[in-house]
Motif scaffolding. Structure first.
Motif, PDB file in Angstrom:
ATOM      1  N   GLU A  35       0.704  -1.125  -0.031  1.00 30.43           N
ATOM      2  CA  GLU A  35       0.081  -0.116  -0.003  1.00 30.43           C
ATOM      3  C   GLU A  35       0.692   1.340  -0.098  1.00 30.43           C
ATOM      4  O   GLU A  35       1.876   1.176   0.876  1.00 30.43           O
ATOM      5  N   TYR A  36       0.648   2.146  -0.895  1.00 32.37           N
ATOM      6  CA  TYR A  36       1.243   3.292  -1.094  1.00 32.37           C
ATOM      7  C   TYR A  36       0.263   4.589  -1.132  1.00 32.37           C
ATOM      8  O   TYR A  36      -0.752   4.624  -1.593  1.00 32.37           O
ATOM      9  N   TYR A  37       0.686   5.729  -0.271  1.00 34.64           N
ATOM     10  CA  TYR A  37       0.080   6.711  -0.240  1.00 34.64           C
ATOM     11  C   TYR A  37       0.158   7.661  -1.565  1.00 34.64           C
ATOM     12  O   TYR A  37       1.253   7.602  -1.977  1.00 34.64           O
ATOM     13  N   VAL A  38      -0.764   8.334  -2.222  1.00 35.95           N
ATOM     14  CA  VAL A  38      -0.646   9.077  -3.352  1.00 35.95           C
ATOM     15  C   VAL A  38      -0.338  10.462  -3.127  1.00 35.95           C
ATOM     16  O   VAL A  38      -0.929  11.219  -2.358  1.00 35.95           O
ATOM     17  N   THR A  39       0.818  10.896  -4.037  1.00 31.16           N
ATOM     18  CA  THR A  39       0.996  12.310  -3.803  1.00 31.16           C
ATOM     19  C   THR A  39       0.905  12.805  -5.207  1.00 31.16           C
ATOM     20  O   THR A  39       0.754  12.277  -6.363  1.00 31.16           O
ATOM     21  N   ASP A  40       0.819  14.354  -4.986  1.00 29.55           N
ATOM     22  CA  ASP A  40       0.849  15.143  -6.375  1.00 29.55           C
ATOM     23  C   ASP A  40       2.454  15.257  -6.679  1.00 29.55           C
ATOM     24  O   ASP A  40       3.299  14.647  -6.078  1.00 29.55           O
ATOM     25  N   ASN A  41       2.830  15.906  -7.565  1.00 28.33           N
ATOM     26  CA  ASN A  41       3.893  16.203  -8.232  1.00 28.33           C
ATOM     27  C   ASN A  41       4.907  17.007  -7.212  1.00 28.33           C
ATOM     28  O   ASN A  41       6.050  16.854  -7.430  1.00 28.33           O
ATOM     29  N   LYS A  42       4.353  17.890  -6.277  1.00 27.91           N
ATOM     30  CA  LYS A  42       5.253  18.624  -5.324  1.00 27.91           C
ATOM     31  C   LYS A  42       5.351  17.509  -3.904  1.00 27.91           C
ATOM     32  O   LYS A  42       5.896  18.017  -3.228  1.00 27.91           O
ATOM     33  N   GLY A  43       4.783  16.511  -3.779  1.00 33.65           N
ATOM     34  CA  GLY A  43       4.978  15.399  -2.774  1.00 33.65           C
ATOM     35  C   GLY A  43       3.991  15.701  -1.664  1.00 33.65           C
ATOM     36  O   GLY A  43       4.030  15.129  -0.899  1.00 33.65           O
ATOM     37  N   ASN A  44       2.780  16.515  -2.171  1.00 33.00           N
ATOM     38  CA  ASN A  44       1.843  16.600  -1.264  1.00 33.00           C
ATOM     39  C   ASN A  44       0.739  15.263  -1.314  1.00 33.00           C
ATOM     40  O   ASN A  44       0.643  15.082  -2.337  1.00 33.00           O
ATOM     41  N   PHE A  45       0.351  14.904  -0.145  1.00 36.32           N
ATOM     42  CA  PHE A  45      -0.520  13.791  -0.203  1.00 36.32           C
ATOM     43  C   PHE A  45      -1.958  14.370  -0.994  1.00 36.32           C
ATOM     44  O   PHE A  45      -2.521  15.562  -0.633  1.00 36.32           O
ATOM     45  N   LEU A  46      -2.327  13.559  -1.689  1.00 33.37           N
ATOM     46  CA  LEU A  46      -3.537  13.796  -2.427  1.00 33.37           C
ATOM     47  C   LEU A  46      -4.753  13.554  -1.411  1.00 33.37           C
ATOM     48  O   LEU A  46      -4.943  12.733  -0.912  1.00 33.37           O
ATOM     49  N   LYS A  47      -5.756  14.817  -1.276  1.00 31.03           N
ATOM     50  CA  LYS A  47      -6.516  14.779  -0.285  1.00 31.03           C
ATOM     51  C   LYS A  47      -7.612  16.041  -0.922  1.00 31.03           C
ATOM     52  O   LYS A  47      -7.428  16.615  -1.675  1.00 31.03           O
ATOM     53  N   ALA A  48      -8.799  15.686  -0.249  1.00 34.77           N
ATOM     54  CA  ALA A  48      -9.966  16.411  -0.788  1.00 34.77           C
ATOM     55  C   ALA A  48     -11.134  16.488   0.041  1.00 34.77           C
ATOM     56  O   ALA A  48     -11.192  15.610   1.058  1.00 34.77           O
ATOM     57  N   PHE A  49     -12.110  17.344   0.131  1.00 32.35           N
ATOM     58  CA  PHE A  49     -13.349  17.441   0.803  1.00 32.35           C
ATOM     59  C   PHE A  49     -14.237  16.678   0.156  1.00 32.35           C
ATOM     60  O   PHE A  49     -15.376  16.563   0.685  1.00 32.35           O
ATOM     61  N   SER A  50     -14.018  15.750  -0.755  1.00 37.05           N
ATOM     62  CA  SER A  50     -15.090  15.373  -1.685  1.00 37.05           C
ATOM     63  C   SER A  50     -14.637  13.904  -2.294  1.00 37.05           C
ATOM     64  O   SER A  50     -13.449  14.128  -2.852  1.00 37.05           O
ATOM     65  N   ILE A  51     -15.203  12.733  -2.052  1.00 30.78           N
ATOM     66  CA  ILE A  51     -15.230  11.609  -2.589  1.00 30.78           C
ATOM     67  C   ILE A  51     -14.868  11.886  -4.249  1.00 30.78           C
ATOM     68  O   ILE A  51     -14.124  11.250  -5.038  1.00 30.78           O
ATOM     69  N   LEU A  52     -15.929  12.481  -4.763  1.00 34.80           N
ATOM     70  CA  LEU A  52     -15.805  12.692  -6.215  1.00 34.80           C
ATOM     71  C   LEU A  52     -14.707  13.632  -6.671  1.00 34.80           C
ATOM     72  O   LEU A  52     -14.155  13.130  -7.825  1.00 34.80           O
ATOM     73  N   GLU A  53     -14.177  14.371  -6.071  1.00 30.72           N
ATOM     74  CA  GLU A  53     -13.059  15.151  -6.413  1.00 30.72           C
ATOM     75  C   GLU A  53     -11.929  14.346  -6.585  1.00 30.72           C
ATOM     76  O   GLU A  53     -10.931  14.244  -7.454  1.00 30.72           O
ATOM     77  N   LEU A  54     -11.690  13.219  -5.596  1.00 30.89           N
ATOM     78  CA  LEU A  54     -10.651  12.318  -5.730  1.00 30.89           C
ATOM     79  C   LEU A  54     -10.755  11.367  -6.605  1.00 30.89           C
ATOM     80  O   LEU A  54      -9.801  11.102  -7.278  1.00 30.89           O
TER      81      LEU A  54
END
Length: 99
Positions: A35-54
């Motif tokens: 299992e790996y946490y997903v990050t953006d290109n800047k190394g920030n964890f991918l997160k949002a206030f909506s399941i649809l957004e993710l």
């Protein structure tokens, strides 16, 4: 692991959307049993206030299945017995493309 890398090179066994708190969600993936946490290109964890957004952000991934994962802290209330097993809940999700 970076989202852009996952989009190019991997078939994902499971996309996991973690329900954290106050409608905050974070993404991890399971690839070959790891299992790996997903990050953006800047190394920030991918997160949002909506399941649809993710789901929108991860729409280019080759995913076998998606789940919503939740672990509750409320089963360890004051005076209650200590839990020896996990209370993790996983609910299957389907990306309907509503974004």
């Amino acid at each position: 692991m970076e989202l852009s890398k996952l989009e190019k090179f991997f078939v994902i066994d499971k996309l996991i959307i973690h329900s954290l708190e106050m409608s905050l969600y974070q993404v991890s993936v399971e690839v070959d049993g790891e299992e790996y946490y997903v990050t953006d290109n800047k190394g920030n964890f991918l997160k949002a206030f909506s399941i649809l957004e993710l789901q929108r952000q991860c729409s280019k991934l080759k995913v076998e299945k998606q789940v919503l994962r939740h672990q509750s802290a409320y089963d360890e209330m004051v005076g209650g017995p200590q839990k020896t097993s996990s209370n993790q809940l996983e609910v299957p999700l389907i990306d309907q493309g509503y974004y």
